[in-house]
Scaffold this active site. Sequence first.
Site, PDB file in Angstrom:
ATOM      1  N   SER A   1      -3.709  -3.581   2.025  1.00 21.16           N
ATOM      2  CA  SER A   1      -3.592  -4.076   0.655  1.00 21.16           C
ATOM      3  C   SER A   1      -3.792  -5.588   0.558  1.00 21.16           C
ATOM      4  CB  SER A   1      -2.231  -3.687   0.071  1.00 21.16           C
ATOM      5  OG  SER A   1      -1.204  -4.168   0.901  1.00 21.16           O
TER       6      SER A   1
ATOM      7  N   HIS B   1       2.335  -9.773  -1.088  1.00 23.43           N
ATOM      8  CA  HIS B   1       1.056  -9.904  -1.797  1.00 23.43           C
ATOM      9  C   HIS B   1       0.997 -11.208  -2.574  1.00 23.43           C
ATOM     10  CE1 HIS B   1       1.593  -5.535  -1.060  1.00 23.43           C
ATOM     11  NE2 HIS B   1       0.333  -5.669  -0.682  1.00 23.43           N
TER      12      HIS B   1
ATOM     13  N   ASP C   1       8.291  -9.125  -4.384  1.00 17.79           N
ATOM     14  CA  ASP C   1       7.245  -8.836  -3.405  1.00 17.79           C
ATOM     15  C   ASP C   1       6.758 -10.170  -2.834  1.00 17.79           C
ATOM     16  OD1 ASP C   1       4.814  -8.460  -2.101  1.00 17.79           O
ATOM     17  OD2 ASP C   1       4.130  -6.876  -3.450  1.00 17.79           O
TER      18      ASP C   1
END
Length: 421
Positions: A150, A399, A396
Site C-alpha cells: 500500500s 501511510h 495511521d
Amino acid sequence: MNYRKNNHLSVSAVLLSVFLIGIIFYNEDVKSLTKFPFYTLQFQKITPHENPLPNEQQTTNLTAEDDEFPPESCDIFDGKWVFDDLTHPLYKEDECEFLTEQVTCMKNGRKDSMYQKWRWQPKDCNLPKFRGKLLVEKLKNKRLMFVGDSLNRNQWESMVCMVQSVVSSGRKSLIKTGSLSIFRIEDYNATVEFYWAPFLVQSNSDDPEIHSILDRIIMPESINIHGQNWKNVDYLVFNTYIWWMNTRNMKVLRGSFDEGATEYDEIERPLAYARVLKTWAEWIDKNINPNRTMVFFNSMSPIHIKSLDWNNPEGIKCAKETSPTLNVTVPPNVGTDRRLFTVATDVIQSMKVPVNFINITTLSEYRKDAHTSIYTIRQGKLLTAEQKADPAVYADCIHWCLPGLPDTWNEFLYTHIISHL
Ligand SMILES: *[C@@H]1O[C@H](CO)[C@@H](O)[C@H](O)[C@H]1NC(C)=O
Ligand SMILES: *[C@@H]1O[C@H](CO)[C@@H](O)[C@H](O)[C@H]1NC(C)=O
Ligand SMILES: *[C@@H]1O[C@H](CO)[C@@H](O)[C@H](O)[C@H]1NC(C)=O
Ligand SMILES: *[C@@H]1O[C@H](CO)[C@@H](O)[C@H](O)[C@H]1NC(C)=O
Ligand SMILES: *[C@@H]1O[C@H](CO)[C@@H](O)[C@H](O)[C@H]1NC(C)=O
C-alpha cells in the site's frame, strides 16, 4: 522494534555492515549513474537553491537552472527539507480526481497544510523542476508500473496526480482489474500502473481486496505468478517492507498453497527477506532486458508511532505533528529495521541488471508531519468523530497524505527517467 533490545554487539555489527555496504554501494550507485549519458553531458557546478524559512519572503524564482540534472557525483538523497510554497505542492488535492479517500487529508478534516509545501534539497546539487508534460512525453507508448504494497500504491496515486493535469479530461482513465490498476493516458498511449504484491513473492496476502490476514505466510521462492505481470513494462518500481513488520519472524510455507500446504516454519525476518529478494533478483536478471526496462527499488518507508523517538513527550503517535524534524544532526530513530536496508543494497549490488536504488528511508524519517493520521479511512470508511478523538488507537502513522511526501519520491524517479536518453 524488538531487535533493538538485542545485545550491543549485534547492533554494532549491523551498523558496521550498513556503513560498509554504504561505502560499497555508493560506488556502485555512481557506476550505474554513469550509464545515463545526460548526467555527464550536463555536468555543471550547480549552486543549491536558497533555503527559505517558513516565514521568510519567498524570493527564489524559477530559472533555466531548474531543468539541469544533478551531476553523477551528487547523492540526491543526502540533504534537507526546506519550506517552499512557491514550487510545492506539485498539484492540488482537490484538483486530482484520482486521489482516494485514504489520502485526501484536507478533505477529511486536516486543518494544517504545511506538510504539502516542503521541498527536498540535496546537499550538493538541485533536483530538476518537475514537469509533468516532459514526463508524459517520455512515457509515450510506454508503461510505468509500481509493484508492491500500500505504500507503493500511495506513491502510484501520487504519480497519477503528478501527470494527470497535463492531460485533458476524457483522454484519461483509471481501470482496476484484480491485482492491477491501470491509469491510461490516451493521447500518449502511456500507462501508469500499480500491481499489488505486498511481499513481491507469492503469499496468502495477495488478494488485492481481502488481505487482512493475521498469519501472513509467504513462499519465498515462488514469484512467477506475479512476475508474469511485470513483463513488457518499461519502468518498474518495486518495494516491500511494511508487511514484514508485524512479527519478529516471518512464516514460510512448507510446500505450496496450490497443493494445499498449510504448515510453515518461522524464520528470522532478515533471513526471509534475503530469500525473497534473491528470488526477485534472479527473476529480474532472467526476465528483464535492461536495454528496454529501467528497474527501481525503493528503500523502506518509515513509520512514526512513538513521539518520544523525536523528543515530543506531548505527542500522540504522529497525530500532533505539523512540521518535519528539521535538526538533521542525527536522523530520528523511529525503529526502522535497517537490517532489511542492508539486505536490499547487498542484493542489488550483486545483480546483472542495473537497479536504481531509491534511498528514501532517512529523508522520510524526518517527515513525522506527513502521515494521514486520523484524516483517513479504516476498513473502507472515513474515521468517525469518536475515532478521530482517539488518535492513540486510530491514527495511521504508516501511510502519507497526498499531495505530500510520496511526490518527492516520484521526483527522484522523474530525475532518473528524464535524464536517461
Ligand atoms: C521574481 O519574479 C517576479 C515576477 O516576475 C519579480 O517581480 C521578482 O523581482 C523576481 N525576483 C527575483 C529574486 O528575481
Ligand atoms: C541513504 O541516504 C542517507 C541520507 O538520506 C545516507 O545517510 C545513506 O548513506 C544513504 N545510503 C545509501 C546506501 O545510499
Ligand atoms: C502502445 O503502448 C504499448 C505498451 O507500451 C505498445 O506495446 C504499443 O506498441 C503501443 N501502440 C502504438 C500504436 O504505438
Ligand atoms: C543491449 O544493447 C547492447 C548494445 O546495443 C547489446 O550489445 C546487448 O546485447 C543488448 N542486450 C540485450 C539483453 O539485448
Ligand atoms: C540536534 O540534535 C542533536 C542530537 O540529538 C543535539 O545534540 C543538538 O543539540 C540538536 N540541535 C538543535 C539546534 O536542536
